[in-house]
Design a protein around this motif. Structure first.
Motif, PDB file in Angstrom:
ATOM      1  N   ALA A   1      13.355   7.892  12.989  1.00 43.36           N
ATOM      2  CA  ALA A   1      12.876   8.245  11.651  1.00 43.36           C
ATOM      3  C   ALA A   1      12.682   9.748  11.517  1.00 43.36           C
ATOM      4  CB  ALA A   1      11.570   7.526  11.364  1.00 43.36           C
ATOM      5  N   ALA A   2      13.218  10.314  10.426  1.00 47.71           N
ATOM      6  CA  ALA A   2      12.976  11.716  10.096  1.00 47.71           C
ATOM      7  C   ALA A   2      11.881  11.840   9.043  1.00 47.71           C
ATOM      8  CB  ALA A   2      14.264  12.361   9.590  1.00 47.71           C
ATOM      9  N   LEU A   3      11.675  10.782   8.266  1.00 45.64           N
ATOM     10  CA  LEU A   3      10.590  10.747   7.271  1.00 45.64           C
ATOM     11  C   LEU A   3      10.282   9.293   6.955  1.00 45.64           C
ATOM     12  CD1 LEU A   3       8.752  12.232   5.120  1.00 45.64           C
ATOM     13  CD2 LEU A   3      10.623  11.888   3.501  1.00 45.64           C
ATOM     14  N   THR A   4       8.989   8.980   6.932  1.00 50.26           N
ATOM     15  CA  THR A   4       8.557   7.628   6.585  1.00 50.26           C
ATOM     16  C   THR A   4       7.396   7.744   5.617  1.00 50.26           C
ATOM     17  OG1 THR A   4       9.208   6.730   8.730  1.00 50.26           O
ATOM     18  CG2 THR A   4       7.594   5.490   7.487  1.00 50.26           C
ATOM     19  N   VAL A   5       7.541   7.184   4.438  1.00 51.08           N
ATOM     20  CA  VAL A   5       6.473   7.183   3.435  1.00 51.08           C
ATOM     21  C   VAL A   5       6.299   5.745   2.944  1.00 51.08           C
ATOM     22  CG1 VAL A   5       5.759   8.000   1.160  1.00 51.08           C
ATOM     23  CG2 VAL A   5       7.051   9.527   2.669  1.00 51.08           C
ATOM     24  N   GLY A   6       5.089   5.228   2.989  1.00 47.34           N
ATOM     25  CA  GLY A   6       4.820   3.886   2.451  1.00 47.34           C
ATOM     26  C   GLY A   6       5.323   2.779   3.358  1.00 47.34           C
ATOM     27  N   GLU A   7       5.448   1.614   2.769  1.00 49.94           N
ATOM     28  CA  GLU A   7       5.730   0.410   3.562  1.00 49.94           C
ATOM     29  C   GLU A   7       7.235   0.202   3.738  1.00 49.94           C
ATOM     30  OE1 GLU A   7       3.165  -2.776   3.242  1.00 49.94           O
ATOM     31  OE2 GLU A   7       1.544  -1.628   2.358  1.00 49.94           O
TER      32      GLU A   7
ATOM     33  N   ASN B   1       0.845  -1.190   0.000  1.00 53.61           N
ATOM     34  CA  ASN B   1       0.000   0.000   0.000  1.00 53.61           C
ATOM     35  C   ASN B   1       0.881   1.241   0.000  1.00 53.61           C
ATOM     36  OD1 ASN B   1      -2.266   1.572   0.058  1.00 53.61           O
ATOM     37  ND2 ASN B   1      -2.511   1.460   2.276  1.00 53.61           N
ATOM     38  N   ASN B   2       1.629   1.397  -1.061  1.00 54.83           N
ATOM     39  CA  ASN B   2       2.507   2.549  -1.210  1.00 54.83           C
ATOM     40  C   ASN B   2       1.802   3.663  -1.978  1.00 54.83           C
ATOM     41  OD1 ASN B   2       4.889   1.471   0.038  1.00 54.83           O
ATOM     42  ND2 ASN B   2       5.151   0.161  -1.764  1.00 54.83           N
ATOM     43  N   PRO B   3       2.013   4.918  -1.592  1.00 49.84           N
ATOM     44  CA  PRO B   3       1.353   6.020  -2.299  1.00 49.84           C
ATOM     45  C   PRO B   3       2.030   6.333  -3.639  1.00 49.84           C
ATOM     46  CG  PRO B   3       2.769   6.895  -0.581  1.00 49.84           C
ATOM     47  CD  PRO B   3       2.828   5.390  -0.452  1.00 49.84           C
ATOM     48  N   VAL B   4       1.264   6.985  -4.521  1.00 48.27           N
ATOM     49  CA  VAL B   4       1.840   7.505  -5.763  1.00 48.27           C
ATOM     50  C   VAL B   4       2.773   8.660  -5.403  1.00 48.27           C
ATOM     51  CG1 VAL B   4       1.357   8.694  -7.938  1.00 48.27           C
ATOM     52  CG2 VAL B   4      -0.117   6.812  -7.188  1.00 48.27           C
ATOM     53  N   LEU B   5       4.029   8.557  -5.822  1.00 49.78           N
ATOM     54  CA  LEU B   5       5.029   9.578  -5.501  1.00 49.78           C
ATOM     55  C   LEU B   5       5.549  10.299  -6.743  1.00 49.78           C
ATOM     56  CD1 LEU B   5       7.115   7.663  -2.785  1.00 49.78           C
ATOM     57  CD2 LEU B   5       5.290   9.351  -2.452  1.00 49.78           C
ATOM     58  N   VAL B   6       5.357   9.694  -7.902  1.00 49.09           N
ATOM     59  CA  VAL B   6       5.834  10.301  -9.152  1.00 49.09           C
ATOM     60  C   VAL B   6       4.765  10.133 -10.230  1.00 49.09           C
ATOM     61  CG1 VAL B   6       7.595  10.209 -10.973  1.00 49.09           C
ATOM     62  CG2 VAL B   6       8.253   9.844  -8.589  1.00 49.09           C
TER      63      VAL B   6
ATOM     64  N   ARG C   1       4.451   4.359  -7.679  1.00 48.00           N
ATOM     65  CA  ARG C   1       4.308   4.334  -6.228  1.00 48.00           C
ATOM     66  C   ARG C   1       5.652   3.997  -5.594  1.00 48.00           C
ATOM     67  NH1 ARG C   1      -1.417   3.114  -5.174  1.00 48.00           N
ATOM     68  NH2 ARG C   1      -2.434   3.084  -7.207  1.00 48.00           N
ATOM     69  N   GLY C   2       5.776   4.306  -4.320  1.00 50.37           N
ATOM     70  CA  GLY C   2       7.039   3.977  -3.678  1.00 50.37           C
ATOM     71  C   GLY C   2       7.015   4.169  -2.180  1.00 50.37           C
ATOM     72  N   ALA C   3       8.134   3.808  -1.565  1.00 50.07           N
ATOM     73  CA  ALA C   3       8.316   3.921  -0.119  1.00 50.07           C
ATOM     74  C   ALA C   3       9.673   4.562   0.149  1.00 50.07           C
ATOM     75  CB  ALA C   3       8.235   2.542   0.528  1.00 50.07           C
ATOM     76  N   ILE C   4       9.739   5.347   1.223  1.00 50.27           N
ATOM     77  CA  ILE C   4      10.950   6.101   1.564  1.00 50.27           C
ATOM     78  C   ILE C   4      11.169   6.075   3.069  1.00 50.27           C
ATOM     79  CG2 ILE C   4      12.097   8.361   1.460  1.00 50.27           C
ATOM     80  CD1 ILE C   4      10.142   9.121  -0.778  1.00 50.27           C
ATOM     81  N   ALA C   5      12.412   5.827   3.462  1.00 50.42           N
ATOM     82  CA  ALA C   5      12.780   5.963   4.879  1.00 50.42           C
ATOM     83  C   ALA C   5      13.966   6.916   4.988  1.00 50.42           C
ATOM     84  CB  ALA C   5      13.150   4.600   5.460  1.00 50.42           C
ATOM     85  N   VAL C   6      13.843   7.891   5.875  1.00 46.02           N
ATOM     86  CA  VAL C   6      14.967   8.765   6.225  1.00 46.02           C
ATOM     87  C   VAL C   6      15.164   8.609   7.729  1.00 46.02           C
ATOM     88  CG1 VAL C   6      15.921  11.092   6.166  1.00 46.02           C
ATOM     89  CG2 VAL C   6      14.329  10.364   4.370  1.00 46.02           C
ATOM     90  N   VAL C   7      16.370   8.186   8.128  1.00 41.04           N
ATOM     91  CA  VAL C   7      16.612   7.748   9.505  1.00 41.04           C
ATOM     92  C   VAL C   7      17.928   8.348   9.975  1.00 41.04           C
ATOM     93  CG1 VAL C   7      17.094   5.673  10.896  1.00 41.04           C
ATOM     94  CG2 VAL C   7      15.332   5.586   9.121  1.00 41.04           C
ATOM     95  N   ASP C   8      18.046   8.624  11.285  1.00 39.91           N
ATOM     96  CA  ASP C   8      19.327   9.116  11.803  1.00 39.91           C
ATOM     97  C   ASP C   8      20.164   7.961  12.346  1.00 39.91           C
ATOM     98  OD1 ASP C   8      18.587   8.511  14.438  1.00 39.91           O
ATOM     99  OD2 ASP C   8      17.964  10.565  14.893  1.00 39.91           O
TER     100      ASP C   8
ATOM    101  N   LEU D   1      13.633  -0.955   4.290  1.00 34.52           N
ATOM    102  CA  LEU D   1      14.201   0.357   3.972  1.00 34.52           C
ATOM    103  C   LEU D   1      14.710   1.051   5.233  1.00 34.52           C
ATOM    104  CD1 LEU D   1      11.605   1.638   1.340  1.00 34.52           C
ATOM    105  CD2 LEU D   1      14.016   1.102   0.901  1.00 34.52           C
ATOM    106  N   THR D   2      14.034   0.828   6.370  1.00 35.55           N
ATOM    107  CA  THR D   2      14.483   1.473   7.613  1.00 35.55           C
ATOM    108  C   THR D   2      15.896   1.027   7.982  1.00 35.55           C
ATOM    109  OG1 THR D   2      13.262  -0.267   8.761  1.00 35.55           O
ATOM    110  CG2 THR D   2      12.213   1.887   8.654  1.00 35.55           C
ATOM    111  N   CYS D   3      16.204  -0.261   7.799  1.00 36.24           N
ATOM    112  CA  CYS D   3      17.554  -0.754   8.092  1.00 36.24           C
ATOM    113  C   CYS D   3      18.574  -0.158   7.126  1.00 36.24           C
ATOM    114  CB  CYS D   3      17.605  -2.280   8.001  1.00 36.24           C
ATOM    115  SG  CYS D   3      16.701  -3.130   9.300  1.00 36.24           S
ATOM    116  N   LEU D   4      18.199  -0.086   5.856  1.00 33.23           N
ATOM    117  CA  LEU D   4      19.116   0.478   4.863  1.00 33.23           C
ATOM    118  C   LEU D   4      19.418   1.939   5.180  1.00 33.23           C
ATOM    119  CD1 LEU D   4      17.769  -0.971   1.502  1.00 33.23           C
ATOM    120  CD2 LEU D   4      20.121  -1.167   2.371  1.00 33.23           C
TER     121      LEU D   4
END
Lengths: 335, 335
Positions: free
Chosen positions: A32-38, A2-7, A20-27, A197-200
Motif C-alpha cells: 500500500a502507498a496510501l490507505t484511507v477509510g475502509e 467508518n470512512n472519513p469526510v473527503l469532499v 465520505r469515502g475510502a481510497i487504496a493506492v497499491v503497487d 478496494l485493495t484488490c482493485l
C-alpha cells in the motif's frame, strides 16, 4: 462503516454537504502507498473495471481476428455519452462480428450528452441499445463470443462462457475470489462482483505495469492502455472527467469511472494502481477524490497541475452561471 | 459531523452505498418529538421553505389584490418540473402583475420532466425562465413587489424590499436569526439562509398548526396549505415524490423538497413539523427518510401505508427494468 469526510460542498460561507469515502493506492507487489477509510470492505466496481473485462477480447486473439481498431478497443472499455462517434463505433464492432444492435442485451437509455439527446429528440427518434453507455463493452462481449464460435445469446448471464471468461480474468488480475455471494446485477444486466478496494488497486497496478500477468494478458493490457490513451474521447465523451484528464495527461494516467461513486486508475510510470469509492455513491465527489490522488502522486508540470486543481476544487454554479460555492477535497486529500 | 447512516442502497446480497443524515421533528411549542443526528448545525433549507417564503405574498393582501387562484398560489410554493400547466400558471401570475417572463431573474434550465423537455426539443425550442423549477416562486416575488408598488428590478438581491420582507417572515416563523454570515446564494439567485433543522421543524409545526403566528400569517398559512392540498401537481409534477405523497395523503401532510437532500413537512393533525437533511445532498435518500418519518408518526390506513412503504423502501432497477437492489431506510428509521 467508518470512512472519513473527503469532499465538502460549500455555499457562501458554510459547508452545505459532505461526502465520505475510502481510497487504496497499491503497487504491483500489493504494497500500500496510501490507505484511507475502509479499504478491505467489498465494493461493487461496476463500470470501473471495463478495461479488465476487455482483456479476454484482446488476449484471446478475437480483437485481431475481427480487425478491431484502437478506437473500437477504447469503446470496449467505455461508459460513453452516446454521441455519434460512440454509437457508430459500437455498430461497426457488431458488424465485424456479423451481428447488429439486436444482439445487444444492455437495454436502452437516452444519451448522457445533452446535445446528442436533443438531436435525437429533434429528429423524432428514440434511443437504441447503441446509445446505452455500455454498448461498447457489450459489443466487445459479442465479438469475443462470435470469434470464439460461441452463441452470444444470453451473454449477460453469469454462467454464459463470456461471463465465465471475464470473471476468471478479473480474478487473475485482482487476486480476488469472485463468488456468487458477492455478485450483483449491473445496470447493463451483466454480473458485477464485489471486491475490496485493495484488490482493485492491486489489479490496476498490474494492468498499468504489465507486471505479474500472463504474457497474453500483459500484451493485452499494453494494447488496451495505448488504444485508450490514443482515443480518450471514446472512453467517455464531451466534457467528461475521464476524457478531459486523459486528454491532458496522456498515457501517464489510465482512469475509468464506475456507477455509485467508484473510480479506478493506473499510474504506469509509478507502477501504482488506485481504487476509490465515495460511500454515498456521488460521482461529483469521486471525481474530486481521484483528481486529488493523482495530483498527490504524479510529478506534474504547471499545465497539468492547473488541470488537476480545477477538478480537486471546482465551482458550484447557479442557473445564472454565477459561482455560489465550491466542491473541494479536504482532510487526508487537502492540497 | 457525526450523523448516523439512515439509508442503504443494496445491490444483490450486499450494501452498495450508504447515506447519513439528521432529522428533527418538533411541535409548535418547540418540544422535540424525534431527534436524529446533528440537528443544531445550520443547514441551507434551499427550496424546502418556499411555502414560508410565500407567506408575505398572501399576508400582505397582494395575492387577493391581483386575484391569484389556488393553483397559482401552489405554484408559488413549488419546485416544478417545467410541464405546460406549470409554465402557463407562471405566465398567468406575471400577467396579473402587468409583467412577463422578462422580469424573472431566476435563469433558464431544461424542464426536469423528460416528456416536457423532449417536446420542447422536438419543436426546436429552448427553455425560457418560465421552465425554471423556481419560476412560480419568482413570479410570486414579482407579484408581491408590483402589488406593493415596489420596482421588481433586482428582486433577487438580499437588500431588495422583497427579500428583506421574505427574510423577516422566515425569522418570525422559525425563530432563527438570519444574518449575512449564514447567507448563501440559491440556485435561482435569491438568498438562502442557513438555520438548524430544529428551527426549520419548529417553523413548519407553526405553519401547519397556525399556532403562535400573527393573525395575518396564520390566515396566510391556512390558505397556502389548502391551495397546495388542492393542487399537489402544481408543487412538483409528474411522478414526483411531493406530488404523489400529497395526492395520496391529502391535507394530512404538507411537504416540500429542497436541493442538496433537504425536506421539510408539516403534519397539521399532530401539530408537528419535520425537517431533515441527507448529509451528502442525495435526493433519493432524503425522500426515503421523509417517507419513513411520516410512516412513523401518522396513523395510516392500508392504502396510505402501502404508499409510504413504497417510498421508504424502493427498488433499484437496471436499464432492462429488472429489480437489482433496493433503497431502504435503516437504523433509527427501520420499519
Amino acid at each position: 462503516m467508518n470512512n472519513p469526510v473527503l469532499v465538502e460542498v460549500t455555499r457562501g460561507p458554510l459547508v452545505e454537504s459532505r461526502h465520505r469515502g475510502a481510497i487504496a493506492v497499491v503497487d504491483a507487489e500489493g504494497a500500500a502507498a496510501l490507505t484511507v477509510g475502509e479499504v478491505d470492505e467489498p465494493i461493487f466496481p461496476r463500470s470501473a473495471v471495463k478495461a479488465l473485462q476487455a482483456l479476454p477480447l484482446v488476449a484471446s486473439g478475437a480483437a485481431d481476428e475481427l480487425g478491431l481498431g484502437d478506437a473500437e478497443l477504447a469503446l470496449a472499455c467505455s461508459s460513453h455519452s452516446g454521441e455519434p462517434a460512440h454509437t457508430e463505433a459500437a455498430a461497426s464492432m457488431l458488424a465485424k462480428a456479423g451481428r447488429d444492435e439486436a444482439t445487444l442485451e444492455c437495454g436502452c437509455h437516452w444519451p448522457f450528452e445533452v446535445k446528442a439527446a436533443r438531436a435525437l429528440a429533434e429528429r423524432g427518434e428514440r434511443p437504441s441499445q447503441l446509445h446505452n453507455n455500455c454498448s461498447g463493452k457489450h459489443a466487445g462481449f459479442v465479438c469475443l463470443a462470435c470469434a470464439s464460435k460461441v452463441d452470444p445469446a444470453g451473454y449477460v448471464a453469469p454462467d454464459h462462457p463470456v461471463q465465465e471468461t471475464v470473471r476468471a480474468a478479473l480474478e487473475e488480475v485482482t487476486g480476488a475470489t469472485l463468488t456468487e455471494d458477492r455478485r450483483g446485477v449491473d445496470g447493463c444486466s451483466i454480473p458485477t462482483y464485489a471486491m475490496p478496494l485493495t484488490c482493485l488497486a492491486y489489479g490496476f497496478a498490474r494492468f498499468g505495469a504489465g507486471a505479474h500477468l500472463s504474457a497474453d494478458y500483459a500484451r493485452a493490457a499494453t494494447r488496451i492502455r495505448k488504444a485508450v490513451a490514443a482515443n480518450p474521447f471514446m472512453v467517455a465523451g464531451t466534457g467528461r472527467f475521464d476524457t478531459r484528464l486523459m486528454e491532458g495527461l496522456g498515457p501517464r494516467v489510465f482512469l475509468k469511472t464506475g456507477a455509485e461513486g467508484v473510480y479506478c486508475a493506473a499510474l504506469p510510470e509509478l507502477g501504482l494502481g488506485v481504487a476509490l469509492k465515495c460511500e454515498d455513491g456521488a460521482t461529483r465527489a469521486a471525481e474530486a477524490m481521484m483528481a486529488a490522488v493523482i495530483r498527490r502522486f504524479l510529478d506534474l508540470d504547471e499545465r497539468e497541475r492547473t488541470l488537476l486543481d480545477g477538478f480537486a476544487a471546482s465551482p458550484v454554479k447557479n442557473w445564472n452561471k454565477h459561482d455560489v460555492g465550491e466542491i473541494r477535497t479536504v482532510g487526508p486529500l487537502s492540497a
